[in-house]
Enzyme design. Structure first.
Site, PDB file in Angstrom:
ATOM      1  N   MET A  97     -31.712 -12.900   7.878  1.00  0.00           N
ATOM      2  CA  MET A  97     -32.176 -11.878   6.938  1.00  0.00           C
ATOM      3  C   MET A  97     -32.545 -12.539   5.619  1.00  0.00           C
ATOM      4  O   MET A  97     -31.708 -13.183   4.989  1.00  0.00           O
ATOM      5  CB  MET A  97     -31.080 -10.831   6.705  1.00  0.00           C
ATOM      6  CG  MET A  97     -30.719 -10.046   7.930  1.00  0.00           C
ATOM      7  SD  MET A  97     -29.372  -8.858   7.604  1.00  0.00           S
ATOM      8  CE  MET A  97     -27.976  -9.981   7.548  1.00  0.00           C
ATOM      9  N   ILE A 133     -22.605 -13.442   8.683  1.00  0.00           N
ATOM     10  CA  ILE A 133     -22.483 -14.772   8.075  1.00  0.00           C
ATOM     11  C   ILE A 133     -23.148 -14.757   6.707  1.00  0.00           C
ATOM     12  O   ILE A 133     -24.334 -14.439   6.587  1.00  0.00           O
ATOM     13  CB  ILE A 133     -23.129 -15.843   8.960  1.00  0.00           C
ATOM     14  CG1 ILE A 133     -22.475 -15.854  10.352  1.00  0.00           C
ATOM     15  CG2 ILE A 133     -23.008 -17.226   8.323  1.00  0.00           C
ATOM     16  CD1 ILE A 133     -23.178 -16.755  11.340  1.00  0.00           C
ATOM     17  N   GLY A 179     -29.201 -11.927   1.267  1.00  0.00           N
ATOM     18  CA  GLY A 179     -29.635 -13.010   2.127  1.00  0.00           C
ATOM     19  C   GLY A 179     -28.538 -13.549   3.019  1.00  0.00           C
ATOM     20  O   GLY A 179     -27.503 -13.985   2.536  1.00  0.00           O
ATOM     21  N   SER A 180     -28.732 -13.563   4.337  1.00  0.00           N
ATOM     22  CA  SER A 180     -27.642 -13.910   5.230  1.00  0.00           C
ATOM     23  C   SER A 180     -28.122 -13.931   6.676  1.00  0.00           C
ATOM     24  O   SER A 180     -29.315 -13.968   6.944  1.00  0.00           O
ATOM     25  CB  SER A 180     -26.503 -12.910   5.056  1.00  0.00           C
ATOM     26  OG  SER A 180     -27.025 -11.601   4.939  1.00  0.00           O
ATOM     27  N   ARG A 181     -27.146 -13.873   7.618  1.00  0.00           N
ATOM     28  CA  ARG A 181     -27.482 -13.977   9.035  1.00  0.00           C
ATOM     29  C   ARG A 181     -26.440 -13.249   9.880  1.00  0.00           C
ATOM     30  O   ARG A 181     -25.280 -13.140   9.482  1.00  0.00           O
ATOM     31  CB  ARG A 181     -27.535 -15.464   9.397  1.00  0.00           C
ATOM     32  CG  ARG A 181     -27.572 -15.788  10.866  1.00  0.00           C
ATOM     33  CD  ARG A 181     -27.673 -17.279  11.036  1.00  0.00           C
ATOM     34  NE  ARG A 181     -26.995 -17.767  12.219  1.00  0.00           N
ATOM     35  CZ  ARG A 181     -26.765 -19.046  12.469  1.00  0.00           C
ATOM     36  NH1 ARG A 181     -27.156 -19.961  11.612  1.00  0.00           N
ATOM     37  NH2 ARG A 181     -26.140 -19.400  13.571  1.00  0.00           N
TER      38      ARG A 181
END
Length: 232
Positions: A102, A159, A189-191
């Site tokens: 993301m 994450i 912002g991440s995953r």
């Protein structure tokens, strides 16, 4: 429908988690306008971006048993076979893993990929390296969920990334959750990693854009041999 109602229908709602941040950006913008007008306009643009970041649009989710939907908006960055983290309790055999990255421009409200019971929630502090890197799965701050379904257990890991500094969870162990229901968000912002049962064939491709609660990642109820893709 009036013009005003039509315009409001096109604007997605804001998740309540975002109100303090949007208010902070707006207040800073007013102060910047007082200091120097161009700075105020920069602050205004950032305030609009913050509001878009915390948008929480309505999604249309397929609800058939066995369907696994994307838990996040973003780009499918990796599809691989790896051993899940120990805190998931899913064993040490390699499992299919789909990773969704993301960016700061994606909607960051996360939705459950399946309907079932949340058997486990495990938070682990860590670093904040680029979430696109494979080692982020092991090194970064993360929050893990295990959801039991009639078709197997699914692991979902939020994450934190290079910019993200806060993972928010809306759920608790032992509760039931429906496919597509909101279970958390990650700020800035991440995953997300999704661990599927052994032998599951993902129905998406690396580089594909995923839509939380709508894009079908896999079908646990079918012996689907997988699909091929092309770009163009």
């Amino acid at each position: 429908m009036s013009i005003g109602n039509s315009i409001r229908a096109q604007i997605p709602p804001i998740h309540p988690e975002g109100y303090p941040f949007i208010g902070g950006f707006a207040l800073a913008s007013l102060i910047l306008f007082w200091i120097w007008s161009p700075l105020g306009w920069i602050g205004t643009v950032l305030t609009i971006w913050c509001a878009l970041f915390f948008r929480d649009p309505v999604r249309v989710t397929p609800v058939r048993d066995g369907i696994v939907v994307a838990p996040a908006d973003g780009r499918i960055s990796m599809i691989t076979q790896v051993s899940p983290p120990d805190e998931l309790g899913l064993g040490n055999r390699p499992l299919p893993r789909v990773s969704i990255f993301m960016s700061v421009f994606n909607c960051h409200v996360n939705r459950s990929p399946v309907g079932g019971r949340i058997d486990r929630i495990a938070y682990r502090p860590g670093a904040f390296i680029n979430a696109e890197l494979d080692k982020a799965s092991e090194d970064n701050e993360r929050n893990s969920l295990v959801i039991s379904t009639p078709n197997g257990r699914i692991g979902v890991i939020q994450i934190a990334g290079l910019v993200a500094r806060r993972i928010v969870s809306f759920v608790r162990e032992g509760q039931s959750i429906g496919v597509g229901e909101r279970f958390g968000l990650i700020r800035f912002g991440s995953r997300l990693d999704i661990y599927l049962p052994e032998g599951t064939k993902p129905l998406v491709s690396e580089g594909q854009t995923a839509v939380a609660g709508e894009t079908i990642l896999a079908d646990l109820g079918l012996a689907d041999p997988g699909r091929t893709y092309r770009t163009g």
